[in-house]
Design a protein around this motif. Structure first.
Motif, short mmCIF file in Angstrom:
data_model
loop_
_atom_site.label_atom_id
_atom_site.label_comp_id
_atom_site.label_asym_id
_atom_site.label_seq_id
_atom_site.Cartn_x
_atom_site.Cartn_y
_atom_site.Cartn_z
N TYR A 1 7.69 -2.73 -56.34
CA TYR A 1 8.73 -3.72 -56.70
C TYR A 1 8.78 -3.92 -58.22
O TYR A 1 9.84 -3.88 -58.83
N ARG B 1 11.30 -11.14 -51.98
CA ARG B 1 12.01 -11.23 -50.70
C ARG B 1 11.14 -11.98 -49.69
O ARG B 1 10.04 -11.51 -49.35
N TYR C 1 9.37 -6.62 -41.37
CA TYR C 1 9.58 -7.13 -42.74
C TYR C 1 9.27 -6.03 -43.78
O TYR C 1 10.02 -5.82 -44.72
N MET D 1 9.48 -13.40 -46.42
CA MET D 1 9.31 -12.98 -45.03
C MET D 1 10.05 -14.01 -44.15
O MET D 1 9.86 -15.21 -44.33
N GLN E 1 1.06 -2.89 -48.20
CA GLN E 1 1.61 -4.03 -48.94
C GLN E 1 1.30 -3.95 -50.44
O GLN E 1 2.14 -4.31 -51.27
N HIS F 1 15.41 -2.34 -48.66
CA HIS F 1 16.16 -3.25 -49.52
C HIS F 1 15.99 -2.88 -50.99
O HIS F 1 16.94 -2.88 -51.75
N TYR F 2 14.76 -2.59 -51.37
CA TYR F 2 14.50 -2.26 -52.79
C TYR F 2 14.54 -0.76 -53.05
O TYR F 2 14.23 -0.31 -54.16
N SER G 1 4.73 -13.66 -48.21
CA SER G 1 5.81 -12.77 -48.62
C SER G 1 5.40 -11.87 -49.78
O SER G 1 4.59 -12.25 -50.62
N ASP H 1 12.06 -3.38 -43.76
CA ASP H 1 13.24 -3.92 -44.42
C ASP H 1 13.03 -3.98 -45.94
O ASP H 1 13.94 -3.67 -46.72
N TYR H 2 11.84 -4.34 -46.36
CA TYR H 2 11.51 -4.49 -47.78
C TYR H 2 11.67 -3.14 -48.51
O TYR H 2 12.30 -3.05 -49.55
N GLU H 3 11.12 -2.11 -47.89
CA GLU H 3 11.21 -0.77 -48.51
C GLU H 3 12.65 -0.34 -48.69
O GLU H 3 13.03 0.22 -49.71
#
Ligand code: FAD
Length: 353
Positions: free
Chosen positions: A22, A65, A84, A67, A15, A91-92, A61, A87-89
C-alpha cells in the motif's frame, strides 16, 4: 538488452506484504510482491474453519481501507478476513504474483542490488522486503518418548476443525490463544484436556486483542508505565472461550512427563492412553531464503533497526513479531509498522539513488 531492476521486491503476500505494498504504491515506486500461495490471504487461509479474530474489525484494518464490520458478531470470522484481503489487493491493484516461492536472496554486485530467485526465474531489485511470516515454520517441542508414540499429532497450523477428533481422547497442548480456542471447541464434542506448562492468563471479558498490540508497542518504545498490564500471549475471551469458561470447562492441567507408545505419563506417574495430541506451541520466522546473505543470527532472527537489516541495508523485514517492529505480527501492527518503516525505506532509496 537492459536488465529490469525493481525499486523493491516484496517476498510474501500476507497482511505484512499488503500493508507494505500500500505504501510503496502510494510512493509510486516500481515494485512487485511474490507470494508462494495460489490465492490471497497469507496464513489466514490455513487457519481452522471456526477461527474468529480476537480483535474487532474496526481495529483490524490494513492501511487505507476499513475491514467491514462482521456479520457474525463483534469478532470477524476467518472467511471475512480472507474476503477483505482479496478485496484489498484488487482495490489497490497491488502487483502480486502467485505462486512463486522464493528460495534465495543473493547480493548482486554488478547492479549493486539484490537478486531474488525461485529456482527458475530471477528478479533484481535495489531493495528487498521479506514478509514471509511464521506460519510455515511451526514449533513442536521435543519430549521424552515422542518417537515411540503411535497416536496422532498435529500442530495448530494444520488443525482443520473438530470432526477428525470426535469420540477420541485428545490433549491440546499450549497456553496461548490458539490452545484456548481449539480446546474450547473440542471439549464440547469429545474427551479433551488442555495441557499447559504454566497456568494460562486470561484477559477480562471486555478487553479485546487491541490490548496485546498496545502492550507490545509500549514494551518496545519504553512507555510501559501506560501499558495495560499482562503479557502478549494472554488469552482474549472470544465467545467460544467464554462459553467453555461459563460451563466450568476452561481448566488446564500441568504438562505430562513423557510419551509412551499409546499415550502419556502424567507427573504423578500414572499412564493414560491418548488418541491425539494437538500442539498449539507457536511458530518461528520463516527466513531460510535469506541464508546466503549471512544476516541470520543464532536465534534465527535478523537484527534490524526500523525494519532495516543492520548487516545488509538493502534488506528490510516486516511482520514476524516484536523483534521486527512492535506488534507487527498483528493486523493493526502490520499497518503501523508499514507506515513508519516504509517511509524510512523510501528515504533510503532516495539517498542511495
Ligand atoms: P503470513 O500471513 O504468513 O503471510 C506471509 C506470506 O508469505 C504467506 O502467504 C506465505 O505463504 C508467504 N511466503 C512464505 N515464505 C515464502 C517464500 N519463500 N516465498 C514467497 N512467499 C512466501 N492477529 C490479529 O491482529 N488479530 C487476531 O485476531 C489474530 N488471530 C490469530 C489467530 C491465529 C491462530 C494465528 C496463528 C495468528 C493470529 N493473528 C492475529 C496474528 C497475525 O495476524 C498472523 O500471524 C498474520 O497472518 C501474520 O501476517 P504476515 O503477513 O506476517 O504472515
Amino acid at each position: 538488452m537492459s536488465t529490469k531492476i525493481f525499486d523493491v521486491i516484496v517476498i510474501g503476500g500476507g497482511q505484512a506484504g499488503l500493508a507494505v505494498g500500500y505504501y510503496l504504491r502510494r510512493a509510486k515506486l516500481d515494485f512487485i510482491i511474490l507470494d508462494n500461495q495460489s490465492q490471497s490471504g497469507g496464513a489466514w487461509q490455513h487457519t481452522w474453519p471456526s477461527l474468529r479474530l480476537f480483535s474487532p474489525a474496526g481495529i483490524s484494518s490494513l492501511p487505507g481501507r476499513l475491514m467491514p464490520a462482521s456479520k457474525k458478531g463483534q469478532y470477524p470470522h476467518r472467511d471475512e478476513v480472507l474476503r477483505y484481503f482479496a478485496d484489498y489487493e484488487q482495490h489497490y491493484q497491488l502487483p502480486i504474483y502467485r505462486p512463486y516461492r522464493v528460495t534465495k536472496v543473493q547480493r548482486d554486485n554488478e547492479h549493486n542490488g539484490l537478486r531474488v530467485t525461485d529456482g527458475t526465474l530471477t528478479w533484481l531489485a535495489r531493495s528487498v522486503v521479506s514478509a514471509t511470516g511464521t506460519w510455515s515454520h511451526s514449533v513442536i517441542p521435543t519430549l521424552e518418548g515422542q518417537e515411540l508414540y503411535r497416536g496422532e499429532q498435529c500442530h495448530s497450523a494444520h488443525y482443520a476443525g473438530i470432526e477428525a477428533y470426535k469420540g477420541k481422547r485428545v490433549l491440546v497442548v499450549g497456553g496461548g490463544n490458539s490452545g484456548a480456542q481449539i480446546y474450547a471447541e473440542l471439549v464440547e464434542v469429545t474427551n479433551a484436556s488442555w495441557v499447559t506448562r504454566e497456568p494460562p492468563l486470561f484477559l477480562a471479558d471486555d478487553v479485546d486483542g487491541h490490548v496485546l498490540f498496545e502492550r507490545a508497542t509500549a514494551r518496545i518504545t519504553g512507555n510501559s508505565e501506560d501499558a495495560p498490564s499482562g503479557g502478549i500471549g494472554d488469552i482474549v475471551m472470544v465467545p467460544p472461550v467464554r462459553v467453555a469458561r461459563d460451563k466450568g470447562l476452561l481448566k488446564s492441567i500441568p504438562m505430562f512427563e513423557r510419551f509412551t507408545k499409546h499415550g502419556v505419563v502424567w507427573r504423578d506417574g500414572s499412564e493414560e492412553q491418548i488418541d491425539a495430541v494437538i500442539w498449539c506451541t507457536g511458530f518461528r520466522p520463516e527466513l531460510s531464503h535469506l541464508a546466503e546473505l549471512n544476516v541470520l543470527e543464532a536465534d534465527g532472527k535478523v537484527r534490524v533497526k526500523q525494519g532495516q537489516s543492520v548487516k545488509e541495508p538493502r534488506l528490510w523485514l516486516f511482520g514476524y513479531g516484536d523483534w521486527a517492529s512492535p506488534g507487527s505480527a498483528t493486523l493493526i501492527g502490520s499497518g503501523r509498522s508499514a507506515r513508519e518503516n516504509v517511509a524510512v525505506l523510501i528515504d533510503y532509496l532516495a539517498r542511495v539513488s
